[in-house]
Design an enzyme around this catalytic site. Structure first.
Site, PDB file in Angstrom:
ATOM      1  CD  GLU A   1       1.885 144.888  39.429  1.00 42.48           C
ATOM      2  OE1 GLU A   1       1.690 146.112  39.570  1.00 42.48           O
ATOM      3  OE2 GLU A   1       1.839 144.073  40.354  1.00 42.48           O
TER       4      GLU A   1
ATOM      5  CD  GLU B   1       2.151 150.982  42.859  1.00 43.40           C
ATOM      6  OE1 GLU B   1       2.910 150.372  42.096  1.00 43.40           O
ATOM      7  OE2 GLU B   1       1.564 150.459  43.810  1.00 43.40           O
TER       8      GLU B   1
END
Length: 724
Positions: A179, A188
């Protein structure tokens, strides 16, 4: 990857709003990390060492490592029950045989523990978790130990792209759980992480949770969103004579051409939808993704209007069969299958891409071509009218052209007529009767520098530009002629000293010291940390003239009581998450509820109006005042907040009102009604039922005493409360 740290920790630390994480270094078995901590009051920075085997309460001088992680979005993410449930269901469904599972960006270890539990007592099972951020590694070890799973999970304190097969992992993993997503999806490092994992760490055709992600968009008209980026159009009617974006220099100042995370539900009633939702990109986790991708989407307009922005979101399909989903869509969007909108959360929002200038005018049933491009870390768009194929709505300027970029909220402030009028009145009043004044702009305000130079043809202006540095001066050079002044009267003080001397000011005393205040790059700071201006004033004390004017001359700390159930629930204490005990993280992550009596919830910066269901329960009260005409000093204050609305109090909003004249008639408020500023929020350990003085109900509180003390060495504000 840095996961939750890279996008959320860096802007939100109490002692720094910019935090850079240095890679941990190995010393035999112990790990060590270096972190750059920036003091928002002085602007100075220092490297702080975090040791793996050092107790948390000793890290960062007496326990402030708790504050370090308490300002991240980890807690908000772990309180997202819909997210947790979706991952648990998909992992249970995907992992049915003994296998090797790799968890990238493991955080507290929740997904790793889910994977280990799914395999039960099977033989030949293995879970490898990698987490690069040392403070989170230390926390994960506590969680895993608390749940008795330390022997089932191998934790490696490295980035996933540093893992070596045969050294860190003995065999390629059959299942990847991860995640590492932000509001834009890619920010990210999702794509580089997946690429390296597929190349080096996974078997061919692995199982993955999530299985894939799809991004969607929608064309919207919104005056609010337009004001966040089109300063040229927004300042066109300004009567102060200042042109931050002069005609012919339309690209000299603006926002970065990127997607901005934003709670779009907060402006749901103000947005006019101009299209149906449309699919943009699809990213498969189960195969190696490309670093670059392009697509064209033909979108039919559903209304007449002007396209100011593209609002985007993503939907995760967590299982291969397509029965388990998670969505970040705004609430006006219908979701697939039985997927429902979850509770308000702050760790994932929607994204906004601003259409340049005044936007694109369209008519109902007209077709617009959206050209979308993704790199390995971002997604961008261009719009093109079918009727005029040559008119491309994109952020473009010639190579070599200079452009200064500012945050969207600062662009909106600079275009706000009320704010500009206040600043114009304050500066013009302060310049009256002064001949050849020397003015210092102590912050990053390009507006005030232009304003002084424009209003006083004999002034000499020195600007610090502590964040903008040379970029601020380059911008002034570009717009000077359009604003009627010569650059020989403007100087950039690029020296960083503890004190300024008369040599620095050319043997002349300073007549006017001003600031908005605004410090570039400090967007995540708490309101009172802008008292850096007060510290700058202290630095200049020896060169100020006897009758020098300081603007703002005063800062007032204000507070009001809030009912904010969505925000409180996102920060409340954790017990079991999908069966795994997380109570050990509550203190470190700054959770509300069930905390030790001596531990206060941290003050955190929010755009309060975007925090879901929020209601003011009192008027605004003054806690204390800071006299900027005198050197900076420790300060404390107290006030009694009387409740004007019955309800459940979840905390208090705190902000600064900046007084720009000695008569207190020119005030710039940054309170909850002002949507371009963040406020500080002090949540309660437990919600409290409150009533008004007129209410006859019993067992509820009618007032609260708020007490605060300000530490000028760190910029910390200690806030305490007592209900009665």
């Amino acid at each position: 990857m840095l996961s939750r740290v890279s996008k959320t920790l860096f802007p939100k630390l109490p002692l720094c709003s910019i935090l850079r994480f240095a890679r941990a270094m190995s010393s035999q078995s112990a790990q060590r990390a270096f972190q750059l901590r920036v003091n928002p009051i002085t602007g100075n920075s220092e490297w702080v060492v975090i040791e793996e085997d050092e107790p948390e309460e000793q890290t960062f001088n007496g326990g402030s490592q708790n504050a370090l992680l308490a300002t991240t979005s980890y807690l908000d993410m772990l309180n997202d029950s819909q997210r947790n449930r979706a991952f648990r269901e998909a992992i249970d469904k995907t992992i049915s045989t003994p296998c090797h599972v790799l968890d990238i960006g493991s955080g507290t270890g929740l997904l790793s523990m889910m994977a280990a539990r799914a395999m039960g007592s099977m033989t030949c099972r293995m879970v490898t978790a990698c987490e690069s951020y040392l403070p989170m590694v230390k926390l994960m070890k506590k969680v895993v130990r608390l749940n008795g799973m330390e022997n089932q999970i191998k934790l490696i304190n490295k980035r996933s792209d540093e893992l070596k097969r045969g050294i860190d992992i003995t065999s390629p993993a059959q299942v990847l759980v991860s995640e590492i997503l932000d509001s834009e999806l890619l920010g990210e490092g999702l794509i580089p992480s997946l690429q390296h994992a597929h190349d080096m760490l996974l078997v061919e055709n692995p199982e993955t949770v999530p299985y894939k992600a799809t991004t969607y968009g929608q064309l919207v008209e919104s005056t609010f969103l337009w004001k966040l980026h089109d300063l040229h159009g927004n300042e066109a009617k300004a009567s102060d004579g200042i042109r931050l974006v002069p005609t012919g220099l339309d690209n000299i100042l603006g926002v970065k051409p990127q997607q901005y995370a934003f709670h779009c539900d907060a402006i749901g009633k103000e947005v006019k939808l101009l299209s149906e939702p449309f699919k943009i990109f699809e990213f498969d986790f189960w195969k190696r993704p490309d670093s670059h991708g392009e697509t064209e989407v033909h979108v039919k307009a559903t209304n007449d209007g002007r396209v100011h922005a593209v609002i985007s979101w993503w939907i995760l399909q967590l299982d291969r069969e397509g029965t388990i989903f998670y969505s970040t869509a705004p609430r006006w969007i219908s979701l697939p299958g039985n997927t429902s909108h979850g509770d308000w959360c702050d760790h994932w929002k929607q994204c906004v891409w601003f259409v340049p200038g005044e936007g694109m005018s369209i008519t109902k049933d007209e077709e617009v071509c959206l050209h979308a491009v993704h790199t390995d870390i971002s997604i961008s768009y261009n719009l093109k009218n079918q009727a005029s194929r040559n008119e491309i709505m994109q952020y473009g300027f010639k190579n070599g052209d200079f452009k200064l970029t500012l945050p969207p909220e600062r662009i909106a402030i600079y275009g706000d007529s009320e704010w500009r009028h206040t600043m114009f009145s304050a500066i013009s009043n302060s310049l009256q009767g002064r001949v050849d004044p020397l003015c210092i702009v102590a912050d990053d305000s390009i507006f005030l520098t232009l304003l002084v130079a424009h209003l006083s043809k004999t002034s000499h202006v020195m600007s610090f530009f502590p964040g903008l540095q040379d970029k601020g001066f380059q911008y002034l050079q570009a717009v000077a002629n359009s604003n009627g002044f010569s650059m020989d009267r403007v100087e950039f003080l690029n020296k960083r000293k503890t004190k300024l001397t008369m040599h620095d000011t050319h043997q002349k005393k300073v007549d006017l010291l001003i600031g908005e205040p605004f410090y570039y790059g400090m967007d995540g700071m708490l309101p009172w940390q802008n008292l850096r201006f007060w510290n700058e004033r202290t630095m200049l004390d020896s060169v100020l003239s006897q009758d020098a004017l300081i603007l703002p001359c005063k800062a007032i700390l204000k507070t009001c009581a809030l009912s904010a159930p969505d925000l409180w629930n996102s920060r409340c204490c954790l017990s079991k998450i999908e069966g795994f005990d997380h109570s050990v993280v509550n203190s470190t992550l700054g959770a509300c509820g069930e905390s030790p009596a001596e531990q206060e919830c941290p003050c955190l910066p929010y755009f309060i109006w975007q925090c879901g269901n929020v209601k003011k329960l009192s008027e605004a009260f003054t806690v204390m005042e800071f006299d900027c005409s005198k050197p900076i000093t420790s300060s404390c204050g107290k006030t009694q907040v009387e409740f004007t609305e019955p309800g459940i109090c979840h905390g208090f909003a705190l902000w600064i009102d900046w007084v720009m004249d000695s008569e207190n008639s020119l005030v710039v408020s940054t309170g909850p009604e002002k949507r371009y500023w963040k406020q500080g929020v002090k949540l309660l350990a437990e919600p409290v039922a409150v009533r008004t003085n007129e209410s006859r109900s019993t067992g509820e509180c009618r007032s609260a005493v708020i007490q605060a003390s300000f530490d000028p060495s760190s910029g910390d504000l200690d806030v305490r409360h007592a209900f009665s």
